[in-house]
Motif scaffolding. Structure first.
Motif, short mmCIF file in Angstrom:
data_model
loop_
_atom_site.label_atom_id
_atom_site.label_comp_id
_atom_site.label_asym_id
_atom_site.label_seq_id
_atom_site.Cartn_x
_atom_site.Cartn_y
_atom_site.Cartn_z
N VAL A 29 9.32 51.24 20.30
CA VAL A 29 10.23 50.68 19.30
C VAL A 29 11.69 51.05 19.59
O VAL A 29 12.60 50.29 19.29
N GLU A 30 11.90 52.20 20.20
CA GLU A 30 13.27 52.61 20.59
C GLU A 30 13.85 51.62 21.59
O GLU A 30 15.02 51.24 21.50
N GLN A 32 13.39 48.66 21.72
CA GLN A 32 13.72 47.41 21.01
C GLN A 32 14.87 47.62 20.03
O GLN A 32 15.15 46.77 19.19
N MET A 34 15.16 49.89 17.63
CA MET A 34 14.79 50.30 16.28
C MET A 34 14.73 51.82 16.21
O MET A 34 13.67 52.44 16.31
N PHE A 37 12.58 53.42 13.30
CA PHE A 37 11.15 53.36 13.61
C PHE A 37 10.81 54.45 14.63
O PHE A 37 9.80 55.13 14.51
N PHE A 81 6.32 44.67 15.48
CA PHE A 81 6.41 45.92 14.72
C PHE A 81 5.23 46.10 13.77
O PHE A 81 4.72 47.21 13.63
N TRP A 146 14.59 39.94 11.02
CA TRP A 146 15.45 41.05 11.43
C TRP A 146 16.17 41.68 10.25
O TRP A 146 16.38 42.89 10.22
N LEU A 149 13.61 43.94 8.78
CA LEU A 149 13.28 45.00 9.74
C LEU A 149 14.37 46.07 9.78
O LEU A 149 14.07 47.26 9.82
N TYR A 150 15.63 45.63 9.75
CA TYR A 150 16.72 46.61 9.80
C TYR A 150 16.77 47.46 8.53
O TYR A 150 17.09 48.64 8.59
N ASP A 153 13.95 49.83 8.97
CA ASP A 153 14.33 50.77 10.04
C ASP A 153 15.23 51.88 9.48
O ASP A 153 15.02 53.06 9.78
#
Length: 159
Positions: A29-30, A32, A34, A37, A81, A146, A149-150, A153
């Motif tokens: 995930v890093e 990507q 994030m 995450f 994710f 997104w 997701l943010y 995150d």
């Protein structure tokens, strides 16, 4: 009692393997972008190593000799994710299954020390599974958008 020692040792190694898996997820995930995450999974990995240390100390207190085994290479990719967190939930369910199996064995042989030791992990696993289900529910609600997701995150980065 020999079988109980072997299962405790297996769990010690599985806790280390769990940390390895969570570090692989953190990396995935890093990469990507994030960071929250990734922070969540890194914290999860640290927690698993703490568990391994608890098993190690308990085994020594019980005069069981810990033996370290080779750790399998974890997956490098986990899908989107939501899929990543679903994989983590399935892993936590396996941890729970294993701990409960050891508890049952300890019950059968009458090892009260092991039962008492494992009680904390049974309770913690219930909380872990619930936490992952909650995160998955949130991920499913944002449908990998997104914006959502943010926000998640940022929330997970505060763990």
């Amino acid at each position: 009692m020999m079988d109980l020692k072997a299962k405790l040792n297996e769990q010690l190694n599985f806790e280390i393997e769990s940390a390895y898996i969570y570090m692989a997820m953190a990396n995935y995930v890093e990469l990507q972008g994030m960071h929250g995450f990734s922070h969540f999974f890194t914290a999860q990995a640290k927690e698993e190593m703490d568990h391994a240390l608890e098993f190690y100390k308990f085994m020594l207190e019980m005069e069981f000799n810990p033996v370290y085994e080779a750790i399998a290479k974890p997956e490098a990719e986990y899908g989107n994710f939501t899929d990543t967190f679903k994989a983590a939930l399935e892993h936590e369910k396996e941890v729970s299954r294993r701990i409960k199996a050891i508890y049952k064995d300890a019950l059968e042989v009458g090892c009260l020390d092991t039962q008492q030791f494992l009680n904390q992990f049974i309770a913690e696993q219930r909380e872990e599974e619930d936490s992952f289900r909650d995160i998955i529910e949130q991920l499913e609600r944002v449908r990998e958008s997104w914006d959502g997701l943010y926000i998640l995150d940022a929330k997970l980065g505060q763990r």
